[in-house]
Scaffold this motif. Structure first.
Motif, PDB file in Angstrom:
ATOM      1  N   LEU B 158       0.672  20.031 -10.191  1.00 49.41           N
ATOM      2  CA  LEU B 158       2.065  19.525 -10.493  1.00 49.41           C
ATOM      3  C   LEU B 158       2.204  18.449  -9.733  1.00 49.41           C
ATOM      4  O   LEU B 158       1.679  18.007  -8.935  1.00 49.41           O
ATOM      5  CB  LEU B 158       3.085  20.695 -10.330  1.00 49.41           C
ATOM      6  N   GLN B 162       8.398  17.378 -11.144  1.00 44.87           N
ATOM      7  CA  GLN B 162       8.549  18.531 -12.100  1.00 44.87           C
ATOM      8  C   GLN B 162       9.428  19.580 -11.280  1.00 44.87           C
ATOM      9  O   GLN B 162       9.887  20.433 -12.106  1.00 44.87           O
ATOM     10  CB  GLN B 162       7.055  18.809 -12.330  1.00 44.87           C
ATOM     11  N   GLY B 166       9.258  23.079 -13.091  1.00 42.66           N
ATOM     12  CA  GLY B 166       8.022  22.984 -13.336  1.00 42.66           C
ATOM     13  C   GLY B 166       7.272  24.071 -12.665  1.00 42.66           C
ATOM     14  O   GLY B 166       6.213  24.539 -13.408  1.00 42.66           O
ATOM     15  N   ASP B 169       8.230  27.352 -14.615  1.00 40.69           N
ATOM     16  CA  ASP B 169       7.386  27.353 -16.170  1.00 40.69           C
ATOM     17  C   ASP B 169       5.971  27.515 -16.209  1.00 40.69           C
ATOM     18  O   ASP B 169       5.482  28.404 -17.021  1.00 40.69           O
ATOM     19  CB  ASP B 169       7.685  26.010 -16.972  1.00 40.69           C
TER      20      ASP B 169
END
Lengths: 184, 280
Positions: B158, B162, B166, B169
């Motif tokens: 990532l 994010q 992020g 998710d």
């Protein structure tokens, strides 16, 4: 819901009588075969060579048991993840197998094959290997002993518990169950 | 310096191979009981009933709770004041695995090569994570890791923008996509930070924490709670039959990382969250 009692050999009519969500108790002969054994079976089918057992109407159980302790018929023997067998299952069903037992979801092509060849996919409780072994009364290696836990075994079971996931009508218990309990 | 003989190391490893596979921890048993009491799906409750019965049989009869007795993953904390005598340390660890898996009637699940796929016959080699720590003791933790749940694990590099969304998710999507495959209800190990290889190690290490014990940092404890809530809204449920208990716990282990990076790894464990440890 009362469990339905089934045993090999299964006919088309037997299969059509089972629906996703049905609980079943299996008795009689089932064949243990997982990744390496499937690869070999499908190679034999493609070369049109003799198979180690007659597939017609039979069950295949995706399992690689632990070694039996002295006094045991078989060691722990729960289902392995079925998705890895997806590339082989349509060919296996085309050649006579009627029911396969494992755990976890199947590919779209495999789900279609259960409809095309009138077969069913059953799940047993993954991770309940000690419990499920209690229903196995006899176990004998019929092919590929060199594969160890992956050898093909002929098992005789009594009231082996399983649940129908994919039936021959295109239903899928995993999808239905999830739809019922998802929180949006 | 304290001397520790390799024969002791081997014997200890052999013992914990059996112990981890036969005796499910009280933390996991407690989580099953909670599931049996609180799961809304009747089929889901039936799964918990079977898992409790399975754990009882395994313990009483000293048989593996699951036929997949796993890759032998060893976390070793070696005290810097220990002098290892009587042979090769790595060989001693593997000799212990060989002995434990043979004597304990555990399945040999390791192939010598990923493509040629010939079984090594004794479940070796183990995967060993070695850390040098202060002191004159050796702590060995064995976590047998099943293949089905391991296959559902994921790693993602990532980026910092994010943020926590992020991360959440990615974790929730990974567990949701795994669905019925990894034997839910699962235990979710999340590695966060470090770099590419460190983050996978952290995710595995997160699985060792007693089930449901929150992260020491309240920020991450909250994130663990949020992830667990979201995962249990997916509807996957016990064994994927539908229900609210998709995961039993989410554990995050974090580590500092590079200004450009935000690595995340999700290591999924089945409900048989097994480990055993000894201090020599």
């Amino acid at each position: 819901m009362e469990a339905k009692r089934i045993r090999a050999p299964l006919t088309d009519a037997d299969v059509m009588g089972l629906k996703a969500g049905d609980n079943v108790l299996i008795s009689g002969v089932i064949y243990a075969a997982r990744d390496a054994a499937h690869k070999k079976l499908v190679e034999l089918l493609e070369k049109k060579e003799a198979l180690p057992f007659d597939l017609k109407g039979q069950f295949i159980y995706y399992v690689g048991p632990t070694p039996a302790k002295p006094g045991q018929v078989i060691g722990s023997a729960g289902p392995t993840t079925s998705g890895r067998m997806d590339s082989y299952t349509p060919k296996i069903l085309e050649n006579g197998i009627k029911a396969v037992i494992g755990k976890g979801s199947r590919s779209a092509a495999t789900v279609q094959a259960f409809q095309d060849y009138k077969g069913i996919y059953l799940a047993a409780t993954g991770g309940a290997g000690a419990l499920l072994a209690k229903t196995i009364k006899e176990a004998e290696i019929v092919a590929y002993p060199e594969l160890g836990p992956e050898a093909i075994r002929c098992l005789v079971v009594e009231d082996f518990p399983a649940t129908v996931i994919n039936d021959a009508y295109g239903n899928d218990l995993y999808e239905e169950g999830r739809r019922q309990y998802v929180v949006k | 310096m304290r001397e520790i003989d390799m024969a002791v190391v081997s014997a200890t490893v052999a013992e914990i191979c059996k112990e981890a596979n036969y005796y499910l921890g009280e933390d996991v048993i407690g989580a099953f009981k909670k599931g049996l009491a609180e799961e809304v799906s009747p089929v889901g409750r039936e799964v918990f009933k079977q898992l409790l019965e399975n754990a009882r049989i395994a313990r009483e009869e000293e048989v593996p709770m699951c036929q997949d007795t796993g890759t032998a993953v060893l976390f070793v904390e070696l005290g810097q004041n220990v002098r290892l005598v009587g042979g090769d340390f790595n060989e001693a660890l593997n000799a212990g695995v060989r002995r434990g898996y043979t004597e304990g009637y555990l399945r040999k699940s390791i192939v010598k090569d990923p493509l040629q796929r010939i079984n090594s016959g004794d479940n070796t080699p183990a995967v060993v994570h070695l850390q040098i720590v202060p002191g004159d003791q050796i702590k060995i933790t064995l976590a047998p890791k099943g293949g089905g749940s391991e296959n559902m694990s994921a790693l993602k590099m990532l980026t910092p923008s994010q943020g926590s969304k992020g991360l959440v998710d990615f974790v929730v999507e990974t567990v949701s996509r795994a669905g019925s495959n990894p034997c839910p209800p699962v235990v979710v190990g999340v590695g966060f930070g470090g770099n590419f290889e460190k983050v996978a190690y952290l995710a595995k290490k997160a699985l060792l924490r007693p089930l449901g014990q929150p992260n020491r940092d309240p920020f991450y404890a909250d994130l663990e709670k949020e992830m667990l809530e979201q995962i249990n809204k997916t509807g996957v449920g016990p064994q994927g039959f539908g229900g609210r208990f998709t995961a039993l716990a989410v554990h995050i282990e974090s580590y500092p990382c590079h200004i450009a990076s935000m690595p995340a790894a999700v290591n999924i464990n089945c409900h048989a969250s097994r480990h055993a440890e000894r201090v020599i």
